[in-house]
Scaffold this motif. Sequence first.
Motif, PDB file in Angstrom:
ATOM      1  N   ILE A 186       0.842  -1.196   0.000  1.00 14.82           N
ATOM      2  CA  ILE A 186       0.000   0.000   0.000  1.00 14.82           C
ATOM      3  C   ILE A 186       0.879   1.248   0.000  1.00 14.82           C
ATOM      4  CG2 ILE A 186      -1.656   1.359   1.358  1.00 14.82           C
ATOM      5  CD1 ILE A 186      -2.968  -0.996  -0.071  1.00 14.82           C
ATOM      6  N   LYS A 187       1.874   1.275   0.874  1.00 16.45           N
ATOM      7  CA  LYS A 187       2.765   2.440   0.961  1.00 16.45           C
ATOM      8  C   LYS A 187       3.462   2.724  -0.358  1.00 16.45           C
ATOM      9  CE  LYS A 187       3.855   1.997   5.851  1.00 16.45           C
ATOM     10  NZ  LYS A 187       4.874   1.575   6.830  1.00 16.45           N
ATOM     11  N   GLU A 188       3.907   1.668  -1.028  1.00 14.41           N
ATOM     12  CA  GLU A 188       4.701   1.810  -2.250  1.00 14.41           C
ATOM     13  C   GLU A 188       3.853   1.728  -3.526  1.00 14.41           C
ATOM     14  OE1 GLU A 188       7.916   2.559  -2.059  1.00 14.41           O
ATOM     15  OE2 GLU A 188       7.753   2.479   0.137  1.00 14.41           O
ATOM     16  N   ASP A 189       2.536   1.592  -3.378  1.00 16.98           N
ATOM     17  CA  ASP A 189       1.634   1.437  -4.520  1.00 16.98           C
ATOM     18  C   ASP A 189       2.066   0.264  -5.403  1.00 16.98           C
ATOM     19  OD1 ASP A 189      -0.416   1.802  -6.305  1.00 16.98           O
ATOM     20  OD2 ASP A 189       0.431   3.575  -7.258  1.00 16.98           O
ATOM     21  N   SER A 190       2.386  -0.853  -4.748  1.00 17.74           N
ATOM     22  CA  SER A 190       2.801  -2.056  -5.482  1.00 17.74           C
ATOM     23  C   SER A 190       2.129  -3.306  -4.910  1.00 17.74           C
ATOM     24  CB  SER A 190       4.321  -2.210  -5.384  1.00 17.74           C
ATOM     25  OG  SER A 190       4.723  -2.372  -4.026  1.00 17.74           O
ATOM     26  N   ILE A 191       0.949  -3.122  -4.325  1.00 19.91           N
ATOM     27  CA  ILE A 191       0.269  -4.207  -3.612  1.00 19.91           C
ATOM     28  C   ILE A 191       0.045  -5.434  -4.504  1.00 19.91           C
ATOM     29  CG2 ILE A 191      -2.054  -3.246  -4.009  1.00 19.91           C
ATOM     30  CD1 ILE A 191      -1.019  -5.048  -0.816  1.00 19.91           C
TER      31      ILE A 191
END
Length: 89
Positions: free
Chosen positions: A34-39
Amino acid sequence: MARLVENPDLAFRLARAIVSDIALYNQDKVAEGIKEDSIFELMEEELAEGREHFYSRVSPDMTNRDHLFEKAIVDVMIKQAGKIESNIW
């Protein structure tokens, strides 16, 4: 062999339970994704395994079967991670 789920409501509950287990056992990866937009990239293997399990339990004739699992991912994993700082929101 167990009977396949043919009721969409029961199938959605099954999908939510599977995704809930995935999120529970991978809390750090979910937060990082979520933090890195790579879920979806980070959780690709776990989600594929969960989807395979879901498909093994739900009738292939059910309309929107794919949609039910994807909706469960959003409802359980993504929405519940809404409190995590991210550029996504």
